[in-house]
Design an enzyme around this catalytic site. Structure first.
Site, PDB file in Angstrom:
ATOM      1  N   CYS A 119      -3.272   1.452   6.790  1.00  0.00           N
ATOM      2  CA  CYS A 119      -3.402   1.030   8.190  1.00  0.00           C
ATOM      3  C   CYS A 119      -4.039   2.153   8.998  1.00  0.00           C
ATOM      4  CB  CYS A 119      -2.047   0.657   8.766  1.00  0.00           C
ATOM      5  SG  CYS A 119      -0.826   1.938   8.541  1.00  0.00           S
ATOM      6  N   GLU A 154       4.834  -3.518  12.086  1.00  0.00           N
ATOM      7  CA  GLU A 154       3.812  -2.470  11.938  1.00  0.00           C
ATOM      8  C   GLU A 154       2.638  -3.152  11.267  1.00  0.00           C
ATOM      9  OE1 GLU A 154       5.772   0.774   9.835  1.00  0.00           O
ATOM     10  OE2 GLU A 154       5.629   1.874  11.704  1.00  0.00           O
ATOM     11  N   ASN A 180       0.795  -1.235   0.000  1.00  0.00           N
ATOM     12  CA  ASN A 180       0.000   0.000   0.000  1.00  0.00           C
ATOM     13  C   ASN A 180       0.828   1.286   0.000  1.00  0.00           C
ATOM     14  OD1 ASN A 180       0.708  -0.412   2.648  1.00  0.00           O
ATOM     15  ND2 ASN A 180      -1.314   0.034   3.489  1.00  0.00           N
TER      16      ASN A 180
HETATM   17  P1  NAP Z   1       0.447  -9.238   4.176  1.00  0.00           P
HETATM   18  O1  NAP Z   1      -0.358 -10.203   3.417  1.00  0.00           O
HETATM   19  O2  NAP Z   1       0.780  -9.545   5.585  1.00  0.00           O
HETATM   20  O3  NAP Z   1       1.787  -9.051   3.308  1.00  0.00           O
HETATM   21  C1  NAP Z   1       2.810  -8.155   3.701  1.00  0.00           C
HETATM   22  C2  NAP Z   1       4.141  -8.718   3.238  1.00  0.00           C
HETATM   23  O4  NAP Z   1       4.382  -9.960   3.907  1.00  0.00           O
HETATM   24  C3  NAP Z   1       4.180  -9.040   1.736  1.00  0.00           C
HETATM   25  O5  NAP Z   1       5.467  -8.788   1.239  1.00  0.00           O
HETATM   26  C4  NAP Z   1       3.876 -10.531   1.730  1.00  0.00           C
HETATM   27  O6  NAP Z   1       4.330 -11.199   0.577  1.00  0.00           O
HETATM   28  C5  NAP Z   1       4.641 -10.969   2.953  1.00  0.00           C
HETATM   29  N1  NAP Z   1       4.228 -12.247   3.513  1.00  0.00           N
HETATM   30  C6  NAP Z   1       3.021 -12.870   3.421  1.00  0.00           C
HETATM   31  N2  NAP Z   1       3.063 -14.070   4.083  1.00  0.00           N
HETATM   32  C7  NAP Z   1       4.309 -14.167   4.599  1.00  0.00           C
HETATM   33  C8  NAP Z   1       4.974 -15.159   5.375  1.00  0.00           C
HETATM   34  N3  NAP Z   1       4.371 -16.279   5.766  1.00  0.00           N
HETATM   35  N4  NAP Z   1       6.253 -14.945   5.741  1.00  0.00           N
HETATM   36  C9  NAP Z   1       6.887 -13.816   5.393  1.00  0.00           C
HETATM   37  N5  NAP Z   1       6.327 -12.856   4.626  1.00  0.00           N
HETATM   38  C10 NAP Z   1       5.062 -13.019   4.256  1.00  0.00           C
HETATM   39  O7  NAP Z   1      -0.186  -7.817   4.184  1.00  0.00           O
HETATM   40  P2  NAP Z   1      -0.707  -6.976   2.929  1.00  0.00           P
HETATM   41  O8  NAP Z   1      -2.103  -7.341   2.686  1.00  0.00           O
HETATM   42  O9  NAP Z   1       0.264  -7.008   1.796  1.00  0.00           O
HETATM   43  O10 NAP Z   1      -0.572  -5.527   3.519  1.00  0.00           O
HETATM   44  C11 NAP Z   1      -1.635  -4.793   3.999  1.00  0.00           C
HETATM   45  C12 NAP Z   1      -1.577  -4.766   5.520  1.00  0.00           C
HETATM   46  O11 NAP Z   1      -0.468  -3.972   5.927  1.00  0.00           O
HETATM   47  C13 NAP Z   1      -2.825  -4.147   6.097  1.00  0.00           C
HETATM   48  O12 NAP Z   1      -3.251  -4.908   7.198  1.00  0.00           O
HETATM   49  C14 NAP Z   1      -2.316  -2.766   6.551  1.00  0.00           C
HETATM   50  O13 NAP Z   1      -3.079  -2.234   7.594  1.00  0.00           O
HETATM   51  C15 NAP Z   1      -0.907  -3.087   6.966  1.00  0.00           C
HETATM   52  N6  NAP Z   1      -0.045  -1.878   7.004  1.00  0.00           N
HETATM   53  C16 NAP Z   1       0.405  -1.399   8.213  1.00  0.00           C
HETATM   54  C17 NAP Z   1       1.162  -0.242   8.267  1.00  0.00           C
HETATM   55  C18 NAP Z   1       1.677   0.294   9.580  1.00  0.00           C
HETATM   56  O14 NAP Z   1       2.512   1.190   9.554  1.00  0.00           O
HETATM   57  N7  NAP Z   1       1.220  -0.216  10.701  1.00  0.00           N
HETATM   58  C19 NAP Z   1       1.470   0.429   7.085  1.00  0.00           C
HETATM   59  C20 NAP Z   1       1.002  -0.085   5.873  1.00  0.00           C
HETATM   60  C21 NAP Z   1       0.255  -1.258   5.853  1.00  0.00           C
HETATM   61  P3  NAP Z   1       3.368 -11.364  -0.706  1.00  0.00           P
HETATM   62  O15 NAP Z   1       3.108 -10.010  -1.217  1.00  0.00           O
HETATM   63  O16 NAP Z   1       4.164 -12.159  -1.645  1.00  0.00           O
HETATM   64  O17 NAP Z   1       2.156 -12.047  -0.223  1.00  0.00           O
END
Ligand code: NAP
Length: 388
Positions: free
Chosen positions: A282, A248, A150
């Site tokens: 987020c 995060e 994002n």
């Molecule tokens: P996600 O599915 O957890 O993926 C995030 C990253 O983790 C991607 O690079 C993903 O790879 C990787 N990943 C997935 N499964 C994994 C595993 N088992 N081991 C290691 N890495 C793994 O999250 P998303 O849907 O991409 O991101 C959106 C989320 O991020 C939302 O919940 C949002 O609120 C949160 N966010 C938080 C912040 C903050 O500052 N707190 C900022 C921005 C976003 P792939 O892409 O290959 O699946």
């Protein structure tokens, strides 16, 4: 079709088993790149290179490391517009927001570079005679960085720049939905003079590539931004080896509107909070909790304003709200709209996948639900309100 390779030990390499995956524009569904999918062996080789580079990079004086970051910051600035357009094409957020995302990368690059002259420690008087007590900052070692889609440039930059200035060496795995932005950032840092092996990039799915990073014993810390579920899993796995973990994760943020609020200001905040980045932040506001006195007026104005939002390709300057990132997110949002209704909410606006747009578009949506809330006692006792 352009192919994007892995960056290992200062070289752009194809994945060892030759596999690639597609990078799709979520607004048009056009293929924008073929991305090399790292194998276990590629991840291991990226981590080995980072380990090999650690002694030399960590003993490079921090102000010298900073020079590379300053150069990268200037290069990002020069390419801001081009990178923002590329980001909109790859991720979908509207151009203005993409420019903001690039600006965040520029800002953190300058900030971290400045820290090259401020990696200060502390001295403290010791209670023992002839003892001098002090702290110095030391890098941790090889750090694994795993980032979401994002904020496809800002988040990798927030992780890379501070870790580099502190003398760590890195392996970055960006989200599979937005690898090109991370690849562009790595190119910039390499062109700015980063020595080989200091920053490595492996693309591919979280289950294979992310997991291989988390489990590799040479990785001393993992910095992750993404979903709660993945964050919990990483914390558990990395914890088994006593790796340091920085997480995060997701948020669920309400906006509270009281009866003395300036409604147009509140509505500006709600519209931006709910529909900025198509609600995929987020920090997005997914709920409004409103005082019952102003609720009808607020809802009416909010719906009027929301109806004016124009869905479309973020490159079009008339677009207010771009697509969501992929089909699985689109279906998830549709499911949530249905779930809300089944749990008693009324649909006030939207609620459907937007047709006939070609990409992953969902109508700007409001639900409403009335219920008495008891607020925590830190809020005035008179606040027994309704939310919509
Ligand atoms: P996600 O599915 O957890 O993926 C995030 C990253 O983790 C991607 O690079 C993903 O790879 C990787 N990943 C997935 N499964 C994994 C595993 N088992 N081991 C290691 N890495 C793994 O999250 P998303 O849907 O991409 O991101 C959106 C989320 O991020 C939302 O919940 C949002 O609120 C949160 N966010 C938080 C912040 C903050 O500052 N707190 C900022 C921005 C976003 P792939 O892409 O290959 O699946």
């Amino acid at each position: 079709m352009q192919e994007y390779k892995l960056f290992i030990n200062g070289e752009w390499l194809e994945s060892s088993d030759g596999e690639t995956f597609d990078d799709i524009n979520p607004a048009t569904l056009e293929l924008i790149g073929k991305i090399h999918k790292a194998s276990d062996e590629d991840v291991k080789s990226a981590i080995d290179s980072a380990e090999e580079a650690f002694d030399s990079w960590s003993s490079t004086p921090a102000p010298q490391r900073a020079k590379i970051l300053f150069r990268a910051a200037r290069m990002l600035e020069e390419r801001k517009e081009e990178l923002a357009r590329l980001m909109t094409t790859e991720m979908g957020k509207v151009l203005k927001e993409a420019q903001g995302d690039v600006q965040e990368a520029i800002d953190i690059a300058y900030y971290a570079a400045g820290e090259g002259r401020r990696l200060l420690g502390e001295t403290t008087p010791s209670e023992l005679p002839d003892k001098f007590a002090m702290t110095v900052r030391r890098p941790i070692g090889v750090v694994g960085l795993i980032t979401p889609w994002n904020f496809p440039l800002a988040i990798p930059a927030w992780k890379i720049m501070p870790a580099l200035i502190a003398g760590n060496t890195l392996v970055l795995k960006p989200a599979s939905d937005t690898p090109i932005m991370a690849i562009e950032l790595v190119k910039i840092l390499a062109d700015a003079g980063l020595p080989k092996g200091v920053l490595n990039l492996v693309t591919g799915g979280g289950d294979i590539v992310g997991s291989a990073i988390v489990h590799n014993k040479k990785i001393r810390a993992v910095s992750f931004t993404g979903s709660l579920e993945t964050g919990k899993w990483i914390l558990g796995e990395a914890g088994k080896e006593m790796k340091r973990v920085s997480l995060e994760l997701g948020g669920k943020n309400p906006i509270i509107v009281m009866d003395d609020a300036d409604l147009s200001l509140a509505i500006d905040g709600i519209i931006w909070g709910a529909f900025g980045t198509t609600g995929q932040r987020c920090t997005a506001a997914s709920r409004v909790i409103a005082h019952e006195k102003i609720l009808p007026a607020l809802l009416k104005k909010l719906i009027e304003r929301t109806k004016k939002l124009r869905l479309g390709n973020g490159l079009d300057e008339n677009t207010d709200v771009g697509p969501v990132i992929n089909n699985s997110q689109l279906q998830k949002i549709a499911k949530y709209a249905g779930l809300g209704k089944s749990e008693g909410a009324e649909l006030a606006l939207g609620g459907r996948i937007a047709h006939p747009l070609p990409g992953y578009f969902f109508e700007p949506t409001h639900g409403k639900r009335y219920s008495a809330l008891s607020f925590p006692c830190s809020l005035p006792a008179t606040l027994k309100k309704r939310y919509g």
